[in-house]
Design an enzyme around this catalytic site. Structure first.
Site, PDB file in Angstrom:
ATOM      1  CD  GLU A 151      -2.750  -1.418   0.189  1.00  0.00           C
ATOM      2  OE1 GLU A 151      -2.959  -0.438  -0.567  1.00  0.00           O
ATOM      3  OE2 GLU A 151      -3.297  -2.514   0.024  1.00  0.00           O
ATOM      4  CB  CYS A 170      -1.594   6.457   2.035  1.00  0.00           C
ATOM      5  SG  CYS A 170      -2.975   5.452   2.619  1.00  0.00           S
TER       6      CYS A 170
END
Length: 484
Positions: free
Chosen positions: A224, A258
């Site tokens: 990720e 993120c």
């Protein structure tokens, strides 16, 4: 109880980590197809532990950041993990069922099915920005799939790591989940271990290093990685409404997320209007910044210096930078950094090349929606894409003509909270998925199984070839396949 490994000053980091992994793998080998009851027990204990330690975890995160609102930690870290546990518990029995599959004529008399088996031991590398959620959310998926785990906590969130260590140590055996503390050296050696799967959340640059290390053991990875997630505002969408929704998301954790909106694409004639509306909305949420407990600080001085250097780079290359500082405060002696809007950007500026990961928001004007789509597609595929438009047809066009890990329409970031959808990146923003069923599948081996009964059709058609049964079978199949 859970064993905790602290290896910062060790000269044999890898050997000690490898010994810990062997201990867990040995326990797994005695129970390689974890029962439903055991999986539910682990999820239940994690649920109990999180409720018991939630206040201490919130305090620890606040200490690591020097300031982060308890509401943000509760909303973005604690509650999503609890929701994930509940969702997995509700659906786990169904997910674990063996699924029957279509059997081709060549296997006449056989049955086929898929059995979902745990992979074994999952290595989880936790980042600093959400040190609870991004450690425990993969653990939920790993437990649901019947695995055990080792967790490497972030050296930049040491207080949170200590509380997680104590929490997991109290509620789990060492052979179920093990916590590893330490710095960069420990993290590097951790990723070299022969796990059955590694989950890494962090930068694209470090993700490449992790993937290279995992390749030595042919260890599959879930990465990720974030990237530059754009928000596109259609000309017909109310600019004030878009600014309101984006300001809420961009303000969370001071942009250290993120999936935070990384830059805004807005019609050229509305760049100034969006900047004004965003400033007004952000100032409403955060009328003061320096001593405001609702506004998160930057995690380290190094990260704050990086953000300031990127702003200076943009100014030197001709950008206009507007600081949103409603109370005109001084931030010396703190790690607080106000929100900055950057306009008149160029592609050589670092704010347009690197993931920002902080309170900086470039605003870029576009001429047509096609130009905006081309701008996004001409760059690395992001972890998220946000589109603002009431027109469903254009929304579908964005879905079909762009690539990203996930999409929100008329919203930002909240797709990460939906356990019934996969979460993951694409290309430079990552690979693999977890959350919900996709997490269960990600951490399981889907084992194909053929079961043959008493009838052995192969004995009729086998060599010597061109016997009458073989010819009949082949001709029959060819007639079936004549039409597509």
């Amino acid at each position: 109880m859970t064993s905790t490994v602290t290896l910062e000053n060790s000269h044999s980091i890898y050997d000690q980590l490898s010994a810990s992994l062997s201990q867990i793998r040995s326990a797994y080998s005695k129970d390689p197809d974890t029962s439903y009851d055991t999986r539910i027990s682990r999820l239940k204990r994690l649920h109990t532990a999180l409720l018991e330690y939630k206040d201490r975890l919130i305090t620890a995160v606040n200490q690591d950041f020097s300031n982060r609102a308890s509401a943000e930690t509760m909303m973005a870290e604690i509650l999503p993990v609890l929701e994930g546990i509940r969702y997995n518990k509700k659906h786990l029995r169904k997910w674990m069922r063996q699924s029957t599959r279509h059997t081709p004529m060549m296997l006449l008399g056989a049955k086929t099915k898929v059995h979902y088996q745990p992979l074994g031991v999952i290595g989880i590398v936790v980042p600093w920005n959400f040190p609870i959620f991004l450690g425990l959310s993969p653990l939920v998926g790993a437990f649901a799939a019947g695995n055990r785990a080792m967790i490497k906590t972030s050296e930049f969130a040491p207080q949170t790591g200590l509380v997680l260590e104590e929490m997991l140590n109290k509620h789990f055996a060492a052979e179920e989940v093990m916590v590893v503390n330490g710095g960069v050296e420990v993290a590097s050696e951790f990723t070299r271990l022969a796990f059955d799967h590694i989950v890494f959340t962090g930068s694209t640059q470090v993700g490449r290093i992790v993937m290279r290390a995992a390749a030595e053991n042919l260890t599959p990875v879930t990465l990720e990685l974030g990237g530059k997630s754009p928000a596109i505002i259609h000309d017909s969408f109310p600019i004030e409404e878009a600014a309101k929704r984006i300001a809420f998301g961009k303000g969370l954790n001071a942009g250290q997320v993120c999936v935070s909106p990384d830059y805004i694409l807005v019609p050229k004639n509305k760049v100034a209007a969006f900047a004004r509306a965003f400033t007004e909305q952000f100032s409403t949420h955060y009328p003061t910044l320096r001593d405001n407990p609702d506004y998160t600080a930057i995690i380290t001085e190094r990260q704050r210096d990086r953000l300031l250097d990127n702003l200076n780079d943009a100014r030197e290359k001709g950008a206009t930078v507007e600081v949103i500082n409603p109370a005109n405060e001084n931030f010396d002696g703190t790690r607080k950094l106000p929100m900055h809007l950057v306009t008149e950007t160029t592609s050589d500026m670092r704010v347009m090349q690197e993931e920002i990961f902080g309170p900086i928001l470039p605003i870029i004007g576009y001429d047509s929606l096609e130009d905006a789509i081309h701008y996004v597609n001409d760059r690395d595929r992001p972890l998220a894409l946000y589109y603002f438009d009431w027109d469903n047809r254009r929304g579908e066009k964005i879905l079909r003509q762009t690539h990203s890990g996930g999409v929100c329409i008329n919203e930002v970031m909240t797709h990460t909270m939906v356990d019934d959808m996969p979460f993951g990146g694409v290309g430079p923003s990552g690979m693999g998925h977890y959350h919900g069923k996709e997490g269960f599948l990600n951490f399981s081996k889907a084992k194909g199984v053929v079961i043959k009964g008493k009838l052995d059709a192969n004995s009729l058609i086998g060599a010597p070839w061109n016997n009458k049964y073989f010819n009949f079978f082949v001709n029959f199949q060819l007639r079936r396949f004549k039409k597509f």
